[in-house]
Design a protein around this motif. Structure first.
Motif, PDB file in Angstrom:
ATOM      1  N   SER A 187       0.849  -1.190   0.000  1.00  0.00           N
ATOM      2  CA  SER A 187       0.000   0.000   0.000  1.00  0.00           C
ATOM      3  C   SER A 187       0.880   1.233   0.000  1.00  0.00           C
ATOM      4  O   SER A 187       2.072   1.185   0.332  1.00  0.00           O
ATOM      5  CB  SER A 187      -0.887   0.000   1.243  1.00  0.00           C
ATOM      6  OG  SER A 187      -0.099   0.144   2.408  1.00  0.00           O
ATOM      7  N   GLU A 191      -6.346  -0.029  -6.867  1.00  0.00           N
ATOM      8  CA  GLU A 191      -7.124   0.199  -5.646  1.00  0.00           C
ATOM      9  C   GLU A 191      -7.468  -1.124  -4.973  1.00  0.00           C
ATOM     10  O   GLU A 191      -7.933  -2.062  -5.614  1.00  0.00           O
ATOM     11  CB  GLU A 191      -8.424   0.955  -5.971  1.00  0.00           C
ATOM     12  CG  GLU A 191      -8.230   2.368  -6.481  1.00  0.00           C
ATOM     13  CD  GLU A 191      -7.730   3.305  -5.388  1.00  0.00           C
ATOM     14  OE1 GLU A 191      -7.906   2.972  -4.183  1.00  0.00           O
ATOM     15  OE2 GLU A 191      -7.159   4.359  -5.734  1.00  0.00           O
ATOM     16  N   GLN A 192      -7.196  -1.195  -3.687  1.00  0.00           N
ATOM     17  CA  GLN A 192      -7.563  -2.374  -2.886  1.00  0.00           C
ATOM     18  C   GLN A 192      -7.782  -1.861  -1.466  1.00  0.00           C
ATOM     19  O   GLN A 192      -6.893  -1.930  -0.634  1.00  0.00           O
ATOM     20  CB  GLN A 192      -6.465  -3.433  -2.944  1.00  0.00           C
ATOM     21  CG  GLN A 192      -6.830  -4.742  -2.257  1.00  0.00           C
ATOM     22  CD  GLN A 192      -5.752  -5.806  -2.430  1.00  0.00           C
ATOM     23  OE1 GLN A 192      -5.178  -5.940  -3.508  1.00  0.00           O
ATOM     24  NE2 GLN A 192      -5.491  -6.542  -1.364  1.00  0.00           N
ATOM     25  N   ASP A 193      -9.014  -1.363  -1.220  1.00  0.00           N
ATOM     26  CA  ASP A 193      -9.343  -0.620  -0.003  1.00  0.00           C
ATOM     27  C   ASP A 193      -8.626   0.729   0.013  1.00  0.00           C
ATOM     28  O   ASP A 193      -9.206   1.733   0.391  1.00  0.00           O
ATOM     29  CB  ASP A 193      -8.996  -1.410   1.269  1.00  0.00           C
ATOM     30  CG  ASP A 193      -9.798  -2.708   1.371  1.00  0.00           C
ATOM     31  OD1 ASP A 193     -10.932  -2.728   0.844  1.00  0.00           O
ATOM     32  OD2 ASP A 193      -9.284  -3.685   1.935  1.00  0.00           O
ATOM     33  N   SER A 194      -7.356   0.719  -0.347  1.00  0.00           N
ATOM     34  CA  SER A 194      -6.572   1.955  -0.459  1.00  0.00           C
ATOM     35  C   SER A 194      -5.639   1.812  -1.666  1.00  0.00           C
ATOM     36  O   SER A 194      -5.570   0.759  -2.281  1.00  0.00           O
ATOM     37  CB  SER A 194      -5.767   2.208   0.828  1.00  0.00           C
ATOM     38  OG  SER A 194      -4.836   1.154   1.022  1.00  0.00           O
TER      39      SER A 194
END
Length: 358
Positions: A33, A65-68
């Motif tokens: 992230s 994007e992956q949650d954030s």
């Protein structure tokens, strides 16, 4: 190469310090992230998003994007190709800098100053191979070894080669074998003291470098008739006139060929004084038109500024330093013939061949 060195190299390749740090961090993490990249690197949290997007624009990373916001290093093929291309450009630039440092563009200058003897020898090699009439050269045995192939080429092309050998430092002088000199020169003389390297080619080019004991190494490459004429007199007085001959291909009977009109006049003056008839062929240039000429006839007169010698002696070199010429009577007229730099005579002789003495 450690991580710090890799970051510095990527900065040299155009990345900002934050971009280089973030990219190296992603290489180590694989994918992470944006906040994890910021924590593992020196990039401040508020800047990490801009840094990653900048890396994505340059194809170093890709974001998703992956949650954030997350990022991972992009397939390195394009990055590696870019870096290798930059490396090749740096290598090419380095070679170009070296060439320009060692050898300025000779074609655009009458006089070029170079910083290495190797450059002078390389240029001399090229000019000797292309010579048409005459080479006068003073050099050490080691330099002779380097230029012997070019000198042999000149001799095969019929060029008159005068060679003076001298030691690199004071001491014994190793003279090459006679058969080697025979292939490389018309005549060779020896000087037992060190001297500068000098090569004069076809009365136009001069290559010069101080002798090995000089404080500064440099070279001069001259494409100018007037300066070459000055070096010619240095060669004659210091590297030729009073030195011991170690090899000559001069025959005992005519024809005798001369590239130096003054030497020809010194040799034939006593013969003319004795009433002998000298037949000669002149090859050179018309001083008015510049066209090549070849004339054969009888030598009927000699002219020089000094005083004629008595007792069948040849005129000393000092007597021939000024105006010097011979008069040639041919089937189509009578002509005056001068040597190097002739302009008041009809012809400038590049070669004089004494065909017969009767």
């Amino acid at each position: 190469m450690d991580a710090e060195e890799l970051i510095e190299t990527l900065e040299d390749a155009g990345l900002s310090p934050y971009q280089a740090d973030a990219f190296v961090t992603l290489l180590e993490l694989g994918s992470a992230s944006a906040t994890d990249v910021a924590s593992a690197s020196s990039v401040p949290d508020p800047r990490i998003y801009d840094v990653l997007r900048g890396l994505e624009e340059q194809r170093y990373v890709e974001t998703y994007e992956q949650d954030s916001l997350h990022a991972r290093a992009h397939d390195p093929a394009e990055v590696l190709a870019d870096l290798r291309s930059r490396a090749n450009r740096f290598e090419t630039a380095a070679e170009e800098i070296e060439d320009r440092w060692s050898q300025p563009d000779i074609e655009e200058h009458k006089v070029s100053i170079v910083k290495r003897l190797d450059t002078v020898l390389a240029r001399a090699d090229e000019l000797i191979r292309a010579a048409e009439y005459q080479v006068q050269i003073g050099l050490t045995p080691a330099q002779f070894d380097e230029l012997s192939d070019a000198l042999e080429t000149a001799r095969k092309n019929g060029v008159d080669v005068r060679l003076c050998l001298f030691p690199e430092t004071a001491g014994d002088l190793a003279i090459p074998p006679i058969e080697t000199l025979e292939r490389a020169c018309s005549e060779a003389r020896r000087r037992d003291l060190p001297s500068p390297f000098v090569a004069l080619i076809d009365r136009s080019w001069t290559c010069f470098s101080p002798y090995g004991g000089s404080t500064n190494e440099y070279g001069v490459i001259v494409n100018d008739w007037t300066l070459a004429y000055v070096f010619n007199w240095y060669f004659i007085t210091c590297l030729w006139e009073v030195l011991e001959t170690v090899y000559t291909d001069r025959p005992d009977e005519p024809p005798f060929t001369y590239a130096d009109l003054r030497q020809c006049i010194r040799d034939i003056e006593p013969l003319l004084e004795d009433g002998l008839t000298i037949e000669a062929t002149i090859r050179g240039f018309d001083t008015e038109t510049g066209r090549e000429v070849t004339k054969r006839g009888t030598v009927v007169d000699l002219t020089y500024a000094g005083v004629s010698m008595d007792d069948d002696q040849s005129a000393p070199l000092s007597q021939l330093a000024g105006e010097t010429s011979l008069t040639l009577e041919t089937d189509d007229g009578t002509y005056t013939v001068g040597g190097w730099g002739a302009f008041i005579e009809d012809f400038e002789a590049m070669r004089v061949t004494v065909e017969a003495i009767d």
